[in-house]
Motif scaffolding. Structure first.
Motif, short mmCIF file in Angstrom:
data_model
loop_
_atom_site.label_atom_id
_atom_site.label_comp_id
_atom_site.label_asym_id
_atom_site.label_seq_id
_atom_site.Cartn_x
_atom_site.Cartn_y
_atom_site.Cartn_z
N ILE A 1 -78.73 -67.34 -38.72
CA ILE A 1 -77.18 -68.40 -39.31
C ILE A 1 -76.02 -67.65 -38.20
CG2 ILE A 1 -76.30 -69.73 -40.68
CD1 ILE A 1 -78.80 -70.47 -41.70
N GLY A 2 -76.63 -66.18 -38.48
CA GLY A 2 -75.62 -65.40 -37.81
C GLY A 2 -74.70 -64.35 -39.64
N GLU A 3 -74.32 -63.59 -39.04
CA GLU A 3 -73.32 -62.89 -40.47
C GLU A 3 -72.26 -62.78 -41.15
OE1 GLU A 3 -74.97 -59.31 -41.84
OE2 GLU A 3 -75.64 -58.18 -40.08
N GLY A 4 -71.06 -63.66 -39.51
CA GLY A 4 -70.32 -63.32 -40.02
C GLY A 4 -69.62 -65.23 -40.47
N THR A 5 -70.51 -65.74 -40.84
CA THR A 5 -70.86 -67.70 -40.77
C THR A 5 -70.70 -67.67 -42.46
OG1 THR A 5 -73.42 -67.86 -41.36
CG2 THR A 5 -72.48 -68.40 -39.42
N ASP A 6 -70.05 -68.58 -43.02
CA ASP A 6 -70.19 -68.88 -44.27
C ASP A 6 -70.91 -68.83 -45.33
OD1 ASP A 6 -67.20 -69.11 -43.97
OD2 ASP A 6 -67.05 -71.09 -44.66
N ILE A 7 -72.65 -70.00 -44.24
CA ILE A 7 -73.86 -69.67 -45.51
C ILE A 7 -74.22 -68.41 -45.30
CG2 ILE A 7 -75.74 -70.70 -44.72
CD1 ILE A 7 -75.10 -72.82 -43.26
N VAL A 8 -74.04 -67.49 -44.98
CA VAL A 8 -74.97 -66.02 -44.79
C VAL A 8 -73.92 -65.33 -45.90
CG1 VAL A 8 -75.06 -63.71 -44.48
CG2 VAL A 8 -75.96 -66.27 -43.39
N GLU A 9 -72.29 -65.35 -45.86
CA GLU A 9 -71.44 -65.13 -46.04
C GLU A 9 -71.67 -65.28 -48.07
OE1 GLU A 9 -67.49 -63.48 -45.32
OE2 GLU A 9 -68.69 -61.68 -44.32
N LYS A 10 -71.22 -66.35 -47.59
CA LYS A 10 -70.73 -66.80 -49.70
C LYS A 10 -72.01 -67.32 -50.49
CE LYS A 10 -66.05 -67.86 -47.78
NZ LYS A 10 -65.68 -68.62 -47.78
N GLU A 11 -73.00 -68.22 -49.61
CA GLU A 11 -74.27 -69.30 -49.87
C GLU A 11 -75.02 -68.85 -50.33
OE1 GLU A 11 -72.68 -72.79 -47.67
OE2 GLU A 11 -70.47 -72.34 -48.27
N MET A 12 -75.43 -67.52 -50.04
CA MET A 12 -77.28 -67.55 -49.84
C MET A 12 -77.51 -67.34 -51.53
SD MET A 12 -78.78 -67.11 -46.87
CE MET A 12 -79.20 -65.63 -46.66
N ARG B 1 -62.46 -80.30 -30.22
CA ARG B 1 -62.43 -79.11 -31.85
C ARG B 1 -63.93 -79.27 -32.49
NH1 ARG B 1 -56.54 -79.72 -32.54
NH2 ARG B 1 -55.29 -79.13 -31.22
N LEU B 2 -64.81 -79.70 -32.40
CA LEU B 2 -66.25 -80.00 -33.15
C LEU B 2 -67.19 -78.66 -32.71
CD1 LEU B 2 -68.63 -80.39 -34.94
CD2 LEU B 2 -69.77 -81.69 -32.87
N VAL B 3 -67.38 -77.39 -33.53
CA VAL B 3 -67.38 -75.94 -33.30
C VAL B 3 -68.97 -75.75 -33.99
CG1 VAL B 3 -66.02 -74.81 -32.03
CG2 VAL B 3 -65.83 -74.48 -34.73
N ARG B 4 -69.23 -76.06 -35.39
CA ARG B 4 -69.94 -76.09 -36.01
C ARG B 4 -70.45 -74.85 -36.74
NH1 ARG B 4 -73.23 -79.74 -38.32
NH2 ARG B 4 -75.64 -78.56 -38.06
N GLY B 5 -70.64 -74.46 -38.23
CA GLY B 5 -70.61 -73.02 -39.26
C GLY B 5 -71.79 -72.43 -38.53
N PHE B 6 -72.28 -72.02 -37.13
CA PHE B 6 -73.50 -71.59 -36.98
C PHE B 6 -73.45 -70.44 -36.45
CE2 PHE B 6 -74.91 -74.74 -39.57
CZ PHE B 6 -76.34 -74.78 -40.47
N ASP B 7 -73.65 -70.20 -35.66
CA ASP B 7 -73.79 -68.60 -34.62
C ASP B 7 -74.37 -69.26 -33.58
OD1 ASP B 7 -71.50 -67.24 -36.00
OD2 ASP B 7 -72.58 -65.74 -35.77
N TYR B 8 -75.68 -69.83 -34.06
CA TYR B 8 -76.36 -69.41 -33.30
C TYR B 8 -77.21 -71.18 -32.07
CZ TYR B 8 -79.33 -72.94 -36.90
OH TYR B 8 -79.03 -74.13 -37.63
#
Ligand code: HAM
Length: 418
Positions: free
Chosen positions: A53-64, A255-262
């Motif tokens: 998902i990527g280390e800099g994403t909200d999910i990995v940083e704050k939501e796991m 401007r749609l980019v979504r929150g996953f690095d993949y």
């Protein structure tokens, strides 16, 4: 008194018809599109999500939700915040690359994100996912968007909007992200703390910032679309041609980019009218680099997920009611305590014959039992009173016609089936 953890729900029997409708429709459609079911564990090694998902994403940083146990070993695991990374781990580990490509997978299950709970945003939520792994054909991007569109359509959800965009490849984005940083650098002080963090860790996400100051600045920012390589533009054009051919309406949202690095090339979201940040009902995109990142050979792929709770929220908002769950066919009542055991045996015999039966319990009066019977929704009530007990019969009442017959017990199954 214990309460359910914040951000979780109990799906009570009264709500089950909604769940049944969504799950059944999603599963039936997945089969119609040739996607095969798969299941993966509810937790994975942390690295699967950090890398995937990527280390800099909200999910990995704050939501796991990280796991903890008496041994240190468990700390390396997290509850899955989404399905795609784990599915790709399984694809690599189980040698699915040797199957004919693309491998089309259907997955449904709970995910866990430590988010601030609100309507439509839960800490345990349920997704339906579709993934097509092993081909870069834009037909698959269109097929998956098509599945999403038909799913919502079949469920009766109208006036949704499909937003699509292309964000190119990681390599193609690198110089663009530099240009974006250069543009924002002089304005850094004015950005919110969140957007300053994005600037530092994941500048692409500045594009879909909800902050008014950032949005204003974006009007003069460098254009991502102009930075896309030709291959990405061609892919996007072919996707659009497929969508148009199948009459699937879409809107390009640059401007749609979504929150996953993949994600690579295609990203998309499906939103109801007036959707806020937690209003998105489904989203996905192409992730051509993920399998390789998780140790497989370079393998293109595309997928999508939709939240079951959010679908149900929208069904309710639109006053769409699901068909009720099936009622019992027969309710068995007794007119005397001596009939309890024979009635129990009759219930058992009927169920073995494939008839759905509910038995009166608690020993109330026949009148009270009949009230239960009518609330159960059963079409027939089989009554064993004293007369029936000595004659080996039952009084079978048809609740629809209000008629009643006396028949041998052995005939009940045939009678209620006919
Ligand atoms: P996502 O946009 O994070 O994408 O989630 C997809 C959908 O799951 C959302 O549109 C929403 O309906 C539901 N959802 C997400 N978070 C929550 C939450 N906290 N509470 C309730 N519902 C939620 C993904 O998860 C990607 N893995 C999609 C994908 C699959 N991309 C490629 N393949």
């Amino acid at each position: 008194m214990y309460t359910a953890p914040r951000g979780t729900t109990d799906v009570l029997p009264a709500d089950q018809p909604y769940w049944r409708l969504v799950r059944d429709t999603a599963e039936r459609l997945a089969a119609a599109y040739g996607y095969l079911p798969i299941e993966t564990p509810m937790f994975e090694e942390l690295g699967v999500f950090e890398r995937g998902i990527g280390e800099g994403t909200d999910i990995v940083e704050k939501e796991m939700f990280l796991l903890q146990s008496r041994t240190e070993e468990a700390r390396r695991f997290a509850l899955r915040p989404e399905a795609t990374a784990g599915l790709c781990r399984a694809y690599v580990e189980r040698g699915m690359s040797s199957l004919p490509a693309p491998v089309r997978l259907y997955w449904a299950g709970p995910n866990f994100r430590y988010e601030r709970p609100q309507a439509g945003r839960l800490r345990q939520f349920t997704q339906v996912n579709l993934e097509a792994i092993g081909s870069d054909d834009p037909l698959l991007d269109a097929e998956i968007i098509g599945y999403a569109w038909r799913l919502y359509e079949e469920l009766g959800l109208r006036n949704l909007t499909v937003l699509v965009n292309s964000i190119g490849t990681k390599e193609a984005r690198a110089p663009y992200l530099e240009a974006l940083r250069t543009y924002f650098r002089p304005h850094l002080e004015r950005l919110s703390a969140d957007d300053q963090m994005r600037y530092a860790k994941n500048p692409l996400r500045l594009l879909d910032s909800k902050d008014a100051r950032t949005r204003e600045l974006l009007d003069g920012a460098p254009d991502l679309q102009e930075a896309l390589p030709q291959g990405s533009r061609d892919h996007f054009a072919r996707l659009q041609a497929y969508l148009t051919a199948a009459d699937i309406p879409y809107q390009i949202e640059p401007r749609l980019v979504r929150g996953f690095d993949y994600y690579t090339h295609t990203v998309f979201e499906i939103v109801p009218p007036d959707a806020g940040a937690q209003g998105t009902i489904g989203g996905g995109g192409r992730y051509d680099g993920l399998i390789e990142l998780l140790g497989g050979r370079p393998t293109p792929a595309v997928g999508f997920a939709t939240g079951v709770e959010r679908i149900i929220l929208n069904l309710k908002r639109n006053a769409i009611t699901p068909p009720p769950l099936p009622s019992p066919q027969v309710f068995i009542a007794t007119g005397t305590p001596a009939a309890a055991a024979p009635a129990f045996a009759l219930a058992d015999a009927l169920r073995r014959a494939g008839v759905a039966v509910q038995s009166a319990a608690g020993g109330g009066s026949l009148k009270a039992q009949l009230r239960h019977a009518s609330r159960s929704g059963a079409r027939f009530v089989a009554i064993l009173g004293e007369d029936e007990l000595s004659a080996g019969t039952v009084a079978l009442k048809d609740m629809e016609t209000n008629s009643q017959v006396s028949i041998p017990r052995a005939e009940v199954a045939r009678r209620v089936a006919g």
